[in-house]
Design a protein around this motif. Structure first.
Motif, PDB file in Angstrom:
ATOM      1  N   GLU A 136      16.991  70.679 -52.614  1.00  0.00           N
ATOM      2  CA  GLU A 136      16.674  70.031 -51.343  1.00  0.00           C
ATOM      3  C   GLU A 136      17.350  68.671 -51.257  1.00  0.00           C
ATOM      4  N   GLY A 193      17.998  64.954 -49.698  1.00  0.00           N
ATOM      5  CA  GLY A 193      17.154  63.913 -49.129  1.00  0.00           C
ATOM      6  C   GLY A 193      17.838  62.560 -49.170  1.00  0.00           C
ATOM      7  N   THR A 211      16.695  58.112 -49.001  1.00  0.00           N
ATOM      8  CA  THR A 211      15.615  57.134 -48.949  1.00  0.00           C
ATOM      9  C   THR A 211      16.186  55.741 -49.186  1.00  0.00           C
TER      10      THR A 211
END
Length: 161
Positions: A32, A34, A36
């Motif tokens: 996955e 991602g 941030t």
């Protein structure tokens, strides 16, 4: 609302204990993407990879690893993550475009090496990590979708440090 008497819950109390350091046959079951921002304000992008152990006493156990492939304050951090993702992709027998879908879709068995450093990092206690990924040596070449007839018992051959 959660309300259980823990004595009524049956199962192996040790099922979440860390795996021993050593070599394991595994397949990627999830990848996955991602992004941030750290507490220090640095942006980074990563892929969380979930490996499933195949065969041996730890069959179906999971191992998780985050690969940071782009970091706004540290080019080396991004390079390390990219190399780690590439090692998985190549060990699976893939070439071309490296994507999360391609990592998940492969189904190819790979060998992961788990190790626990002797000392922690940045004030943290040592924690186990996926140190290396290689093509699987203990599985048949047609190992797909986690179906390995000869897994690994993950007994480390001596000190891997």
């Amino acid at each position: 609302m959660l309300d259980f008497n823990i004595e009524d819950i049956k199962g192996d109390d040790n099922q979440f204990a860390p795996l021993p350091d050593g070599k394991f046959c595994a397949v990627v079951v999830a990848a996955e993407d991602g992004a941030t921002t750290s507490k220090a304000g640095h942006d980074y992008e990563f892929v969380n990879v979930q490996f499933k152990i195949v065969g041996g006493a730890n069959d179906n156990r999971r191992v998780f690893k985050r690969y940071i492939y782009s970091h706004s304050n540290s080019q080396p951090a991004g390079d390390i993550g990219q190399k780690g993702l590439k090692s998985i992709f190549v060990a699976q027998g893939n070439s071309g475009r490296l994507t999360c879908d391609a990592l998940e879709a492969s189904g190819a068995c790979i060998e992961i090496v788990l190790r626990t450093p002797k000392e922690g990092n940045n004030g943290y206690e040592p924690r186990q990590e996926v140190a290396f990924v290689n093509p699987c040596k203990n599985c048949p070449s047609d190992c797909k979708d986690g179906q390995c007839s000869t897994g690994s018992d993950a007994s480390p051959a001596g000190d891997i440090w």
